[in-house]
Design a protein around this motif. Structure first.
Motif, PDB file in Angstrom:
ATOM      1  N   ALA A 156       0.840  -1.201   0.000  1.00 11.66           N
ATOM      2  CA  ALA A 156       0.000   0.000   0.000  1.00 11.66           C
ATOM      3  C   ALA A 156       0.874   1.250   0.000  1.00 11.66           C
ATOM      4  N   GLY A 157       0.441   2.245  -0.765  1.00 18.36           N
ATOM      5  CA  GLY A 157       1.167   3.512  -0.794  1.00 18.36           C
ATOM      6  C   GLY A 157       2.226   3.604  -1.863  1.00 18.36           C
ATOM      7  N   THR A 158       2.479   2.498  -2.567  1.00 16.33           N
ATOM      8  CA  THR A 158       3.478   2.511  -3.637  1.00 16.33           C
ATOM      9  C   THR A 158       2.784   2.733  -4.979  1.00 16.33           C
ATOM     10  N   ALA A 159       3.579   3.113  -5.984  1.00 20.79           N
ATOM     11  CA  ALA A 159       3.026   3.408  -7.305  1.00 20.79           C
ATOM     12  C   ALA A 159       2.385   2.189  -7.951  1.00 20.79           C
ATOM     13  N   ASP A 160       2.885   0.996  -7.633  1.00 19.24           N
ATOM     14  CA  ASP A 160       2.370  -0.237  -8.249  1.00 19.24           C
ATOM     15  C   ASP A 160       1.087  -0.742  -7.599  1.00 19.24           C
ATOM     16  N   TYR A 161       0.774  -0.244  -6.417  1.00 18.45           N
ATOM     17  CA  TYR A 161      -0.380  -0.728  -5.660  1.00 18.45           C
ATOM     18  C   TYR A 161      -1.680  -0.280  -6.324  1.00 18.45           C
ATOM     19  N   GLY A 162      -2.609  -1.217  -6.487  1.00 17.95           N
ATOM     20  CA  GLY A 162      -3.879  -0.866  -7.126  1.00 17.95           C
ATOM     21  C   GLY A 162      -5.004  -1.793  -6.713  1.00 17.95           C
ATOM     22  N   ALA A 163      -6.116  -1.683  -7.419  1.00 16.16           N
ATOM     23  CA  ALA A 163      -7.305  -2.470  -7.077  1.00 16.16           C
ATOM     24  C   ALA A 163      -7.029  -3.972  -7.156  1.00 16.16           C
ATOM     25  N   ILE A 164      -6.257  -4.401  -8.175  1.00 11.42           N
ATOM     26  CA  ILE A 164      -5.999  -5.837  -8.327  1.00 11.42           C
ATOM     27  C   ILE A 164      -5.190  -6.376  -7.148  1.00 11.42           C
ATOM     28  N   THR A 165      -4.298  -5.548  -6.588  1.00  9.17           N
ATOM     29  CA  THR A 165      -3.514  -5.969  -5.423  1.00  9.17           C
ATOM     30  C   THR A 165      -4.440  -6.258  -4.241  1.00  9.17           C
ATOM     31  N   ALA A 166      -5.341  -5.317  -3.999  1.00  9.79           N
ATOM     32  CA  ALA A 166      -6.260  -5.453  -2.870  1.00  9.79           C
ATOM     33  C   ALA A 166      -7.256  -6.582  -3.082  1.00  9.79           C
ATOM     34  N   MET A 167      -7.661  -6.806  -4.340  1.00  9.06           N
ATOM     35  CA  MET A 167      -8.605  -7.886  -4.614  1.00  9.06           C
ATOM     36  C   MET A 167      -7.961  -9.248  -4.422  1.00  9.06           C
ATOM     37  N   CYS A 168      -6.719  -9.399  -4.849  1.00 10.58           N
ATOM     38  CA  CYS A 168      -6.022 -10.675  -4.656  1.00 10.58           C
ATOM     39  C   CYS A 168      -5.807 -10.963  -3.175  1.00 10.58           C
ATOM     40  N   ALA A 169      -5.533  -9.916  -2.403  1.00 16.43           N
ATOM     41  CA  ALA A 169      -5.280 -10.075  -0.969  1.00 16.43           C
ATOM     42  C   ALA A 169      -6.508 -10.573  -0.216  1.00 16.43           C
ATOM     43  N   LEU A 170      -7.688 -10.380  -0.797  1.00 17.43           N
ATOM     44  CA  LEU A 170      -8.919 -10.867  -0.172  1.00 17.43           C
ATOM     45  C   LEU A 170      -8.915 -12.390  -0.065  1.00 17.43           C
ATOM     46  N   ARG A 171      -8.278 -13.033  -1.010  1.00 13.69           N
ATOM     47  CA  ARG A 171      -8.347 -14.492  -1.099  1.00 13.69           C
ATOM     48  C   ARG A 171      -7.033 -15.201  -0.793  1.00 13.69           C
ATOM     49  N   ALA A 172      -5.920 -14.516  -1.074  1.00 11.17           N
ATOM     50  CA  ALA A 172      -4.648 -15.232  -1.006  1.00 11.17           C
ATOM     51  C   ALA A 172      -3.486 -14.357  -0.557  1.00 11.17           C
ATOM     52  N   GLU A 173      -2.469 -15.029  -0.088  1.00  9.76           N
ATOM     53  CA  GLU A 173      -1.190 -14.386   0.175  1.00  9.76           C
ATOM     54  C   GLU A 173      -0.406 -14.452  -1.130  1.00  9.76           C
ATOM     55  N   CYS A 174       0.144 -13.340  -1.567  1.00 11.96           N
ATOM     56  CA  CYS A 174       0.748 -13.251  -2.886  1.00 11.96           C
ATOM     57  C   CYS A 174       2.195 -12.785  -2.781  1.00 11.96           C
ATOM     58  N   SER A 175       3.114 -13.486  -3.468  1.00  5.41           N
ATOM     59  CA  SER A 175       4.521 -13.091  -3.406  1.00  5.41           C
ATOM     60  C   SER A 175       5.264 -13.453  -4.689  1.00  5.41           C
ATOM     61  N   ILE A 176       6.259 -12.656  -5.027  1.00  3.52           N
ATOM     62  CA  ILE A 176       7.124 -12.949  -6.169  1.00  3.52           C
ATOM     63  C   ILE A 176       8.179 -13.937  -5.686  1.00  3.52           C
ATOM     64  N   VAL A 177       8.231 -15.110  -6.299  1.00  7.37           N
ATOM     65  CA  VAL A 177       9.157 -16.153  -5.845  1.00  7.37           C
ATOM     66  C   VAL A 177      10.345 -16.354  -6.785  1.00  7.37           C
ATOM     67  N   LYS A 178      10.266 -15.741  -7.981  1.00 10.88           N
ATOM     68  CA  LYS A 178      11.396 -15.872  -8.911  1.00 10.88           C
ATOM     69  C   LYS A 178      11.273 -14.823 -10.013  1.00 10.88           C
ATOM     70  N   ARG A 179      12.376 -14.179 -10.331  1.00 12.85           N
ATOM     71  CA  ARG A 179      12.407 -13.245 -11.466  1.00 12.85           C
ATOM     72  C   ARG A 179      13.128 -13.934 -12.623  1.00 12.85           C
ATOM     73  N   VAL A 180      12.578 -13.765 -13.818  1.00 12.92           N
ATOM     74  CA  VAL A 180      13.053 -14.527 -14.974  1.00 12.92           C
ATOM     75  C   VAL A 180      13.407 -13.591 -16.125  1.00 12.92           C
ATOM     76  N   PRO A 181      14.653 -13.623 -16.589  1.00 11.41           N
ATOM     77  CA  PRO A 181      15.045 -12.745 -17.704  1.00 11.41           C
ATOM     78  C   PRO A 181      14.418 -13.181 -19.020  1.00 11.41           C
ATOM     79  N   CYS A 182      14.215 -12.230 -19.912  1.00  7.24           N
ATOM     80  CA  CYS A 182      13.561 -12.504 -21.192  1.00  7.24           C
ATOM     81  C   CYS A 182      14.372 -13.465 -22.069  1.00  7.24           C
ATOM     82  N   THR A 183      15.646 -13.617 -21.761  1.00  7.14           N
ATOM     83  CA  THR A 183      16.520 -14.490 -22.564  1.00  7.14           C
ATOM     84  C   THR A 183      16.162 -15.963 -22.450  1.00  7.14           C
ATOM     85  N   LEU A 184      15.331 -16.326 -21.451  1.00  8.65           N
ATOM     86  CA  LEU A 184      14.994 -17.739 -21.255  1.00  8.65           C
ATOM     87  C   LEU A 184      13.726 -18.177 -22.007  1.00  8.65           C
TER      88      LEU A 184
END
Length: 276
Positions: A156-184
């Motif tokens: 909350a309070g960041t530029a990326d935070y929006g309605a979809i963030t809050a809607m997903c949080a209603l149902r689940a815990e959400c986290s980025i578990v891996k970043r993947v470069p476009c080369t793969l």
């Protein structure tokens, strides 16, 4: 699968369709990592959305009990016949998952995970369909564009935070578990991606989910306006009532929607219910 996937695609005369967001994964280490991160175990069923060349499908099938993979591009059929040969626990369904009646589909499953390299153009509607409507999904582990991943998991309070963030949080815990470069990816996309994991059953508690959704969308409908103004405009309450609601929730009267955490939206929706 002894023959290289790229060779199979070429031998089958397959042409990538940009409009379908087709960027396939061929890196075996990445495929193994996604399967491991998904949390799906040996006895589980997995639904895959966007089968592609079947590389992730095959990696999943070697780990779990059953894989149901949806694919809209029927020209991939001859490719999948080869890449998925010898696997008896995979069912490929040539159908748009967005058009599937989820309630009907879930009747034959006790529970399932969704694991997918999601086509970018359907990422948001697919995630929201599962978050809002699924009853038996235990979790999602999906590859999405990196900027989308940042929005899904924003604070909350960041530029990326929006309605979809809050809607997903209603149902689940959400986290980025891996970043993947476009080369793969094949072909190589213009942006990097990330794997996002949703653990269902770890969302926030609300007494009225539809009202929570309405409050969230009202808060983000006019981001430049204060939350007080958005409540007045969206719920027909007076300005004095809007101020009372915010005060009861311990929210600053000048606050804007993007500063509220999902837990604060839950509290706000519970209090608004007393006024409408």
């Amino acid at each position: 699968m002894e023959t290289d996937v790229k060779t199979i695609l070429a031998e089958c005369g397959f042409s990538f369709k940009k409009q379908l967001g087709q960027n396939f994964i061929t890196d075996k280490n990445l495929l193994s990592s996604i399967v491991a991160l998904s949390g799906a175990e040996e006895g589980d069923a997995v639904v895959e959305i966007g089968c592609g060349a079947g590389t992730l499908t095959r990696a999943l099938a070697q780990k779990v009990k059953r894989v149901i993979s949806f694919e809209v591009d029927k020209s991939l059929a001859p490719v999948l016949e080869r890449t998925l040969s010898g696997l008896e626990n995979v069912e490929v369904v040539f159908r748009d998952f967005l058009k599937v009646d989820l309630k009907e589909f879930e009747k034959e499953l006790e529970s399932y995970y969704v694991v997918a390299n999601l086509p970018y153009y359907v990422t948001t509607p697919l995630i929201m369909k599962l978050v809002e409507s699924s009853e038996k999904c235990k979790g999602l582990c999906v590859m999405v564009q990196e900027e989308v991943a940042d929005r899904l998991c924003a604070s909350a309070g960041t530029a990326d935070y929006g309605a979809i963030t809050a809607m997903c949080a209603l149902r689940a815990e959400c986290s980025i578990v891996k970043r993947v470069p476009c080369t793969l990816f094949t072909p190589r996309p213009n942006v990097d991606s990330a794997v996002v994991k949703f653990t269902f059953g770890k969302g926030i508690a609300v007494s009225d989910a539809p009202l929570y959704k309405k409050v969230v969308h009202a808060a983000f409908g006019s981001r430049r306006k204060t939350l007080e103004n958005n409540l007045v405009n969206s719920f027909g309450v007076s300005r004095q009532q809007a101020q009372e609601i915010l005060t009861k929730c311990g929210i600053d009267l000048k606050a804007r929607g993007e500063t509220l955490t999902p837990a604060q939206f839950a509290s706000l929706s519970d209090v608004i219910k007393e006024y409408i």
